[in-house]
Design a protein around this motif. Structure first.
Motif, PDB file in Angstrom:
ATOM      1  N   CYS A 190      -1.322  -5.706  -2.579  1.00 30.22           N
ATOM      2  CA  CYS A 190      -0.974  -5.297  -4.036  1.00 30.22           C
ATOM      3  C   CYS A 190       0.235  -4.942  -4.294  1.00 30.22           C
ATOM      4  CB  CYS A 190      -1.859  -3.582  -4.185  1.00 30.22           C
ATOM      5  SG  CYS A 190      -3.538  -3.802  -4.046  1.00 30.22           S
ATOM      6  N   LEU A 227     -12.582  -2.666   0.179  1.00 30.55           N
ATOM      7  CA  LEU A 227     -12.206  -3.696   1.164  1.00 30.55           C
ATOM      8  C   LEU A 227     -11.143  -2.845   2.283  1.00 30.55           C
ATOM      9  CD1 LEU A 227     -10.881  -6.577  -1.153  1.00 30.55           C
ATOM     10  CD2 LEU A 227     -12.842  -6.832   0.835  1.00 30.55           C
ATOM     11  N   SER A 228     -10.548  -1.790   1.691  1.00 32.71           N
ATOM     12  CA  SER A 228      -9.735  -1.120   2.611  1.00 32.71           C
ATOM     13  C   SER A 228     -10.809  -0.180   3.566  1.00 32.71           C
ATOM     14  CB  SER A 228      -9.053  -0.025   1.795  1.00 32.71           C
ATOM     15  OG  SER A 228      -9.496   1.016   1.626  1.00 32.71           O
ATOM     16  N   THR A 259      -4.274  -6.096  -9.023  1.00 32.64           N
ATOM     17  CA  THR A 259      -3.705  -5.659  -7.917  1.00 32.64           C
ATOM     18  C   THR A 259      -3.229  -4.081  -8.127  1.00 32.64           C
ATOM     19  OG1 THR A 259      -1.441  -6.585  -8.484  1.00 32.64           O
ATOM     20  CG2 THR A 259      -3.053  -7.406  -7.096  1.00 32.64           C
ATOM     21  N   LEU A 270     -11.075  -3.129  -4.253  1.00 34.37           N
ATOM     22  CA  LEU A 270      -9.744  -2.925  -2.993  1.00 34.37           C
ATOM     23  C   LEU A 270     -10.110  -1.763  -2.126  1.00 34.37           C
ATOM     24  CD1 LEU A 270      -6.796  -3.332  -5.650  1.00 34.37           C
ATOM     25  CD2 LEU A 270      -7.798  -5.125  -4.097  1.00 34.37           C
ATOM     26  N   VAL A 298      -6.025   3.434  -2.836  1.00 33.81           N
ATOM     27  CA  VAL A 298      -5.790   2.954  -1.389  1.00 33.81           C
ATOM     28  C   VAL A 298      -4.914   4.013  -0.934  1.00 33.81           C
ATOM     29  CG1 VAL A 298      -5.541   1.225   0.383  1.00 33.81           C
ATOM     30  CG2 VAL A 298      -6.506   0.462  -1.752  1.00 33.81           C
ATOM     31  N   ARG A 337      -6.435   0.141   5.530  1.00 35.63           N
ATOM     32  CA  ARG A 337      -5.498   0.598   4.242  1.00 35.63           C
ATOM     33  C   ARG A 337      -4.344  -0.473   4.303  1.00 35.63           C
ATOM     34  NH1 ARG A 337     -10.242   3.062   3.222  1.00 35.63           N
ATOM     35  NH2 ARG A 337     -10.391   5.188   4.187  1.00 35.63           N
ATOM     36  N   ASN A 369      -3.840  -0.003  -5.722  1.00 34.20           N
ATOM     37  CA  ASN A 369      -3.081   0.385  -4.664  1.00 34.20           C
ATOM     38  C   ASN A 369      -2.837   2.033  -4.555  1.00 34.20           C
ATOM     39  OD1 ASN A 369      -1.591   0.084  -6.699  1.00 34.20           O
ATOM     40  ND2 ASN A 369       0.111  -0.206  -5.620  1.00 34.20           N
ATOM     41  N   ILE A 377      -4.476  -4.220   2.455  1.00 34.73           N
ATOM     42  CA  ILE A 377      -4.617  -4.164   0.983  1.00 34.73           C
ATOM     43  C   ILE A 377      -3.495  -3.539   0.228  1.00 34.73           C
ATOM     44  CG2 ILE A 377      -6.266  -3.173  -0.666  1.00 34.73           C
ATOM     45  CD1 ILE A 377      -7.547  -5.176   1.556  1.00 34.73           C
TER      46      ILE A 377
END
Length: 409
Positions: free
Chosen positions: A86, A73-74, A116, A70, A122, A79, A119, A82
C-alpha cells in the motif's frame, strides 16, 4: 531480522506508528494544493467544485471496494506485506499525479491511488494485534495521534511549497512515501502469528457483506449508523474546507496549511496524550457522546462565522471531538476475536469510504450551488451546516444505542 512472528507483547508498535505518520504526512502535503491543481484545468468556481468532488470521490470509491479486500488479505498473509504494498502504491500515485495532462487523467490516477488506500485499516488491525483489549482504545488513539502529527507537518509544508508551485508538494509526498516504504521494508516486523491467520474468503472481502456484518456484532448494532453519520460529517468538512475557505475568506494554500496544522495539533494532544485518561474517567460510551456533541456545536460555528480569523479560534474548541472516533473503534474492536481484526477494520474503512463518497459528492455539489454568492452570505457555510446535522444524528443514535445496551446489562 528473523521472519518468526514474536508474541504481541514483545512487538514494538512504534514501527507501524511511524509508517502511519509518514503515510499521512504525504497525504497532508497535497491537501492545500489539490484544489489549485484542479483549478489549472477548470478556472470557474463551480467547475472546480464539481471536478474536485469527482476526483476525491473516485479515490474513495476505489478505497471502498479495496479496503476490505486488503483487510482480508492481511488476515491471511499478515499485516506487513499488505502495508508495504500500500505504501509503495501511494508513493507512485503521488508522482503520477504530477504527470497528469488533463482532468480526466487526474481522476483516473487518483482512482488508482484509492486501490491501495486501505493501509490505515491494516495499520489499525496491526495495533489491535499488539494491544490488550482493555488498552485498545488508547492504542487506537495513537493511530489517531499519528494522523494528527501528519497533519501538523504535512499541510504546513504543502502550503509553503504550494506558494511556490502547486506540483512541489506532490513530488515531496512521493519521496516521503517511498522513504516510508524503504523504512518499513527494513524495520517493520509482522504482528499476526500464524495460528491467528485465517483462510482468504471473497465473501469477507465483499464490502457490502462486511458492512452488513458490522451491524451483527455483539453490543454494536445501531452504533454502525452513528459511526456512518459521524464519518459523513467529518468527510464533508475535510473535502470542502479548502474550497470553502478560499471562497469565503480568500485564503491561500499557506493559510489553509496553518489551519490544518492547528487541527493536527489538537488531534495529537487529545489522541496522543489525553485520550487514555478521558476514557478511564468517562468510559468509551460517554467519551464518544461528548466528542460527537463537541463536533456538532463547532461545525455550526464554522458555518455561521463571517471572519476567517475566527476559524482559527474555533479549531481548538473542538479538541474533545477528536476522542469520539477511537472510542467507537475500540468498541467495534472488542466485539470480535483476534482472527477477525483485519476484516473488521477493513469494513470500518469501507464504511468510511462510502461516507467519503457521499460527503464529497453532496458537499462539493452544495458548495458549487452557493459558491456564486458574495462573501459574507451565510449560505456559503451550507456544507458545514449539513455536516453539523449529520453529527447531530450520530449523537442521537449513539445516545439511544448506549441507553439500550445499558438496559440489557
Amino acid at each position: 531480522m528473523s521472519s518468526e512472528v514474536k508474541p504481541p507483547s514483545l512487538i514494538n508498535s512504534r514501527f507501524v506508528l511511524i509508517t502511519v505518520f509518514l503515510d499521512i504526512l504525504g497525504i497532508g502535503l497535497i491537501i492545500p494544493v489539490l484544489p489549485r491543481m484542479v483549478a489549472m484545468f477548470a478556472p470557474q468556481p463551480d467547475q472546480q467544485a464539481y471536478w474536485y468532488g469527482a476526483i476525491v470521490a473516485a479515490y474513495a470509491i476505489m478505497q471502498f471496494f479495496c479496503a476490505p479486500l486488503l483487510g482480508a488479505l492481511s488476515d491471511r498473509f499478515g499485516r506487513r506485506p499488505i502495508l508495504l504494498i500500500c505504501v509503495l502504491g501511494l508513493g507512485l500515485n503521488f508522482f503520477l499525479m504530477t504527470q497528469a495532462p488533463s482532468l480526466i487523467w487526474l481522476l483516473v490516477i487518483r482512482a488508482m491511488g484509492g486501490m491501495t488506500a486501505g493501509n490505515i485499516a491494516v495499520a489499525n488491525a496491526y495495533i489491535a494485534d499488539v494491544s490488550k483489549p482493555e488498552n485498545r482504545g488508547k492504542a487506537l488513539g495513537k493511530i489517531g495521534a499519528m494522523f494528527g502529527m501528519g497533519f501538523i507537518c504535512g499541510p504546513m509544508l504543502g502550503g509553503l511549497l504550494g506558494e511556490q508551485h502547486y506540483q512541489y508538494p506532490f513530488y515531496l509526498a512521493a519521496i516521503v512515501s517511498l522513504c516510508n516504504f524503504s523504512y518499513g521494508l527494513v524495520a517493520l516486523p509482522e504482528s499476526l502469528p500464524l495460528n491467528n491467520r485465517r483462510a482468504f474468503s471473497f465473501t469477507r472481502a465483499n464490502p457490502l457483506h462486511n458492512l452488513k456484518g458490522l451491524t451483527q456484532l455483539k453490543n454494536v448494532g445501531a452504533l454502525v449508523w452513528s459511526m456512518g453519520f459521524s464519518l459523513f460529517a467529518q468527510f464533508t468538512m475535510q473535502t470542502t474546507w479548502v474550497l470553502s475557505t478560499e471562497l469565503r475568506f480568500g485564503w491561500t494554500p499557506l493559510q489553509n496549511g496553518i489551519s490544518l496544522f492547528m487541527v493536527g495539533v489538537c488531534s495529537v494532544v487529545m489522541q496522543g496524550f489525553l485520550l487514555g485518561g478521558v476514557i478511564r474517567r468517562l468510559g468509551e460510551a460517554k467519551t464518544a457522546m461528548w466528542g460527537l456533541s463537541s463536533s456538532c456545536l463547532v461545525l455550526i460555528m464554522y458555518g455561521v462565522t463571517q471572519q476567517g480569523w475566527i476559524m482559527y479560534l474555533l479549531i481548538p474548541c473542538n479538541i474533545l471531538g477528536y476522542a469520539a472516533a477511537p472510542a467507537i473503534q475500540a468498541i467495534f474492536s472488542k466485539a470480535v476475536d483476534a482472527k477477525s481484526q483485519g476484516a473488521v477494520m477493513g469494513s470500518l474503512s469501507s464504511l468510511g469510504s462510502v461516507m467519503s463518497v457521499c460527503a464529497t459528492l453532496l458537499g462539493t455539489s452544495l458548495l458549487a450551488q452557493v459558491g456564486h454568492f458574495p462573501k459574507g452570505n451565510i449560505l456559503l457555510g451550507a456544507p458545514f451546516f449539513m455536516a453539523a446535522f449529520a453529527q447531530g444524528m450520530a449523537l442521537l443514535i449513539a445516545m439511544k444505542h448506549f441507553s439500550n445496551v445499558k438496559k440489557l446489562i
